[in-house]
Enzyme design. Structure first.
Site, PDB file in Angstrom:
ATOM      1  N   ASP A   9       0.888  -1.166   0.000  1.00  0.00           N
ATOM      2  CA  ASP A   9       0.000   0.000   0.000  1.00  0.00           C
ATOM      3  C   ASP A   9       0.931   1.222   0.000  1.00  0.00           C
ATOM      4  O   ASP A   9       2.125   1.116   0.291  1.00  0.00           O
ATOM      5  CB  ASP A   9      -0.858  -0.046   1.275  1.00  0.00           C
ATOM      6  CG  ASP A   9      -1.542   1.261   1.574  1.00  0.00           C
ATOM      7  OD1 ASP A   9      -2.250   1.775   0.695  1.00  0.00           O
ATOM      8  OD2 ASP A   9      -1.354   1.786   2.686  1.00  0.00           O
ATOM      9  N   ASP A  11      -0.258   5.129   0.874  1.00  0.00           N
ATOM     10  CA  ASP A  11      -0.564   6.141   1.902  1.00  0.00           C
ATOM     11  C   ASP A  11      -0.698   5.513   3.287  1.00  0.00           C
ATOM     12  O   ASP A  11      -1.538   4.664   3.504  1.00  0.00           O
ATOM     13  CB  ASP A  11      -1.840   6.889   1.517  1.00  0.00           C
ATOM     14  CG  ASP A  11      -1.646   7.691   0.241  1.00  0.00           C
ATOM     15  OD1 ASP A  11      -2.421   7.483  -0.715  1.00  0.00           O
ATOM     16  OD2 ASP A  11      -0.704   8.483   0.182  1.00  0.00           O
TER      17      ASP A  11
HETATM   18  C1  XBP Z   1      -5.255   6.258   0.555  1.00  0.00           C
HETATM   19  C2  XBP Z   1      -6.363   6.996  -0.112  1.00  0.00           C
HETATM   20  C3  XBP Z   1      -6.026   8.036  -1.148  1.00  0.00           C
HETATM   21  C4  XBP Z   1      -5.347   9.238  -0.471  1.00  0.00           C
HETATM   22  C5  XBP Z   1      -5.477  10.495  -1.294  1.00  0.00           C
HETATM   23  O1  XBP Z   1      -4.708   5.410  -0.418  1.00  0.00           O
HETATM   24  O2  XBP Z   1      -7.504   6.715   0.169  1.00  0.00           O
HETATM   25  O3  XBP Z   1      -7.239   8.443  -1.738  1.00  0.00           O
HETATM   26  O4  XBP Z   1      -5.990   9.508   0.778  1.00  0.00           O
HETATM   27  O5  XBP Z   1      -4.936  10.290  -2.581  1.00  0.00           O
HETATM   28  P1  XBP Z   1      -3.878   4.045  -0.006  1.00  0.00           P
HETATM   29  P2  XBP Z   1      -5.786  10.760  -3.867  1.00  0.00           P
HETATM   30  O6  XBP Z   1      -3.856   3.949   1.511  1.00  0.00           O
HETATM   31  O7  XBP Z   1      -4.655   2.927  -0.662  1.00  0.00           O
HETATM   32  O8  XBP Z   1      -2.505   4.247  -0.581  1.00  0.00           O
HETATM   33  O9  XBP Z   1      -6.335  12.137  -3.552  1.00  0.00           O
HETATM   34  O10 XBP Z   1      -4.798  10.753  -5.012  1.00  0.00           O
HETATM   35  O11 XBP Z   1      -6.874   9.719  -3.999  1.00  0.00           O
HETATM   36 MG    MG Z   2      -3.057   3.200   3.218  1.00  0.00          MG
END
Ligand code: XBP
Ligand code: MG
Length: 246
Positions: free
Chosen positions: A8, A10
């Site tokens: 993953d 974020d």
């Molecule tokens: C986390 C999310 C993303 C980010 C924002 O993604 O939900 O939407 O919060 O990025 P993950 P964007 O944990 O799956 O990596 O604004 O580009 O969506």
């Molecule tokens: Mg995440």
């Protein structure tokens, strides 16, 4: 036998939500003169919805903020999210969002030992490549055979679609992979694709539920046992426990 790690982004590769994405959203709202502000607490609530565009839509539905006249909401959200991504990439390029402790070492050892690398994330693809480039150099994007991200799938986490896409492109069965995640939606998505999953809790996911995870830790190096066990050794040990040899 562990063949691939699927990361993953974020909250897992880096602590991007607090305070990168949140600041980027607010800078976009300011640029559009909307008068909206997502403070740390409100943003934590809004994280229940994955995907930046979906999160803006959820905020509009739930809080009914004043909207500019005459533009269809979808058009506004699309433009707003592109502006937000521009600000997030700027924050990345200022070097303000480092990788979490243990990630560079784990990636390096995995490459040395021929463990294949992939990404399965809800965030926008450009955010992924910039995060890797800024922190690991231009060539690091190619370390990942698969970068399944954002709108490549129509249903975002907790739906397993993005993990299924990663598995399909890796050509591996889920049991030979290990997902590394930080949140409940992420765990649900990986479990939905039957991938054994490790959790490294992030600032916003401390209180999340992680039933069914192989292990839950606050930091990768806490997985290591004694006798100089590396993070990858520890992941192999934990993953090996999960996949019963029949
Ligand atoms: C986390 C999310 C993303 C980010 C924002 O993604 O939900 O939407 O919060 O990025 P993950 P964007 O944990 O799956 O990596 O604004 O580009 O969506
Ligand atoms: Mg995440």
């Amino acid at each position: 036998m562990l063949e691939a790690l699927i990361f993953d982004v974020d909250g897992t590769l880096a602590e991007t939500e607090r305070d990168g994405h949140r600041i980027a959203f607010n800078r976009a709202f300011d640029a559009f003169g909307l008068g909206w502000h997502w403070d740390v607490s409100l943003y934590g609530e809004l994280l229940v919805v994955t995907g930046g565009k979906e999160r803006i839509q959820y905020f509009i539905d739930r809080y009914a903020p004043a909207l500019p006249e005459g533009e269809p909401i979808d058009g506004l959200i699309g433009r707003l999210h592109r502006e937000k991504t521009h600000h997030f990439v700027s924050l990345l390029r200022e070097g303000l969002i480092p990788l979490r402790p243990g990630i560079p070492e784990l990636l390096r050892e995995a490459r040395q030992q021929g463990i294949r690398l992939a990404i399965a994330t809800t965030t926008t693809p450009q955010n992924v490549s910039e995060l890797l480039r800024v922190n690991l150099g231009d060539e690091s994007v190619a370390w990942f055979e698969v970068i399944a991200a954002g709108d490549m799938v129509s249903r975002k986490k907790p739906d397993p679609a993005v993990y299924r896409l990663a598995l399909e492109r890796l050509g591996l069965p889920p049991a030979q992979c290990c997902a590394i995640e930080d949140s409940t939606p992420g765990l649900q998505a990986a479990k939905g694709a039957a991938i054994p999953t490790l959790i490294t809790r992030s600032i916003y996911s401390r209180a999340d539920e992680f039933d069914g995870a192989l292990a839950v830790t606050d930091q990768l190096d806490e997985l290591c046992g004694s006798h100089g066990e590396t993070i990858l050794d520890a992941i192999r040990r934990i993953h090996g426990r999960s996949v019963a040899v029949v």
